[in-house]
Design a protein around this motif. Structure first.
Motif, PDB file in Angstrom:
ATOM      1  N   ALA A 147     -27.141  23.497  86.949  1.00  0.00           N
ATOM      2  CA  ALA A 147     -27.398  23.807  85.571  1.00  0.00           C
ATOM      3  C   ALA A 147     -28.655  22.906  85.237  1.00  0.00           C
ATOM      4  CB  ALA A 147     -26.098  23.273  84.711  1.00  0.00           C
ATOM      5  N   HIS A 152     -28.776  22.398  78.437  1.00  0.00           N
ATOM      6  CA  HIS A 152     -28.130  21.220  78.947  1.00  0.00           C
ATOM      7  C   HIS A 152     -28.939  20.059  79.217  1.00  0.00           C
ATOM      8  CE1 HIS A 152     -25.629  24.303  81.102  1.00  0.00           C
ATOM      9  NE2 HIS A 152     -24.888  23.699  81.174  1.00  0.00           N
ATOM     10  N   ARG A 155     -28.892  17.235  76.012  1.00  0.00           N
ATOM     11  CA  ARG A 155     -28.064  16.214  75.613  1.00  0.00           C
ATOM     12  C   ARG A 155     -28.543  15.138  76.414  1.00  0.00           C
ATOM     13  NH1 ARG A 155     -22.025  18.057  77.369  1.00  0.00           N
ATOM     14  NH2 ARG A 155     -21.715  16.050  76.181  1.00  0.00           N
TER      15      ARG A 155
END
Length: 215
Positions: A147, A152, A155
């Motif tokens: 990912a 993603h 964060r």
């Protein structure tokens, strides 16, 4: 202070200090006689920076000299001096422009910075080396099927923003502009192992909370 006292207070041998002086990593002392010079607190600060670069960061002497030159360039403002000094520090591998994942990674990284509102001119050939390192890292994730989309990465980037605030709050505790630039460069080198260690410890703690009961 004399050279022997500078050595005692800094923990650096006189031979090494003389080497740093020859390599222009330390400013010369104030001549007192034909064979003796006096050194001050600025030499102690500079020795801390040089030791952080060479002994901890494993930076080559030639690169350390570039960093020191940027720190000393008082013709520039603090932002420019810090940027030049940090750019001179070793970074990770450059992106492989022959790898199809690099194009995907560069688009992802650019979108990420735009989402965050971080303002860099990434079209310039001298765009931040950290950005190139980010592109190479995302490309590796993409190539191996992990990912790495913007959602993603956001964060992690937001946590990095909080770390940057903590970094610069610490730097601003130092008095003069020169001290702040020196501290910013040294702490960039010295705190990266701290951050890596804390991340691994935090992951161990979180793993224990989530999966510890399964054993």
């Amino acid at each position: 202070m004399r050279l022997a006292e500078l050595s005692e207070r800094s923990g650096v041998s006189t031979a090494t200090i003389k080497y740093y002086l020859r390599e222009q990593l330390l400013p010369p002392g104030r001549p007192v006689t034909a064979t003796r010079s006096e050194y001050g607190e600025e030499h102690l600060r500079r020795l801390r920076l040089v030791r952080a670069l060479i002994q901890i960061g494993r930076v080559p002497v030639s690169t350390a000299r570039e960093v020191v030159a940027a720190v000393e360039d008082d013709a520039r403002d603090q932002l420019s001096r810090l940027g030049t000094a940090v750019q001179a520090l070793p970074h990770g591998p450059e992106p492989d422009e022959h790898d199809p994942s690099t194009d995907v990674a560069r688009r992802t990284a650019t979108e990420l910075l735009e989402r965050l509102g971080w303002r860099f001119n990434l079209e310039r050939t001298d765009s931040p080396r950290a950005f190139q390192m980010l592109v190479a890292a995302i490309a590796a994730l993409h190539r191996l099927g992990y990912a790495c989309d913007t959602a993603h990465l956001l964060r992690y980037a937001r946590q990095a923003s909080e770390l940057a605030v903590a970094d610069l709050d610490l730097v601003e505790e130092y008095g003069t502009p020169a001290e702040r630039v020196e501290a910013a460069v040294a702490l960039t080198v010295l705190y990266e192992p701290v951050l890596l260690s804390l991340r691994r410890l935090a992951e161990a703690e979180e793993s224990n909370k989530r999966f510890g009961r399964e054993s």
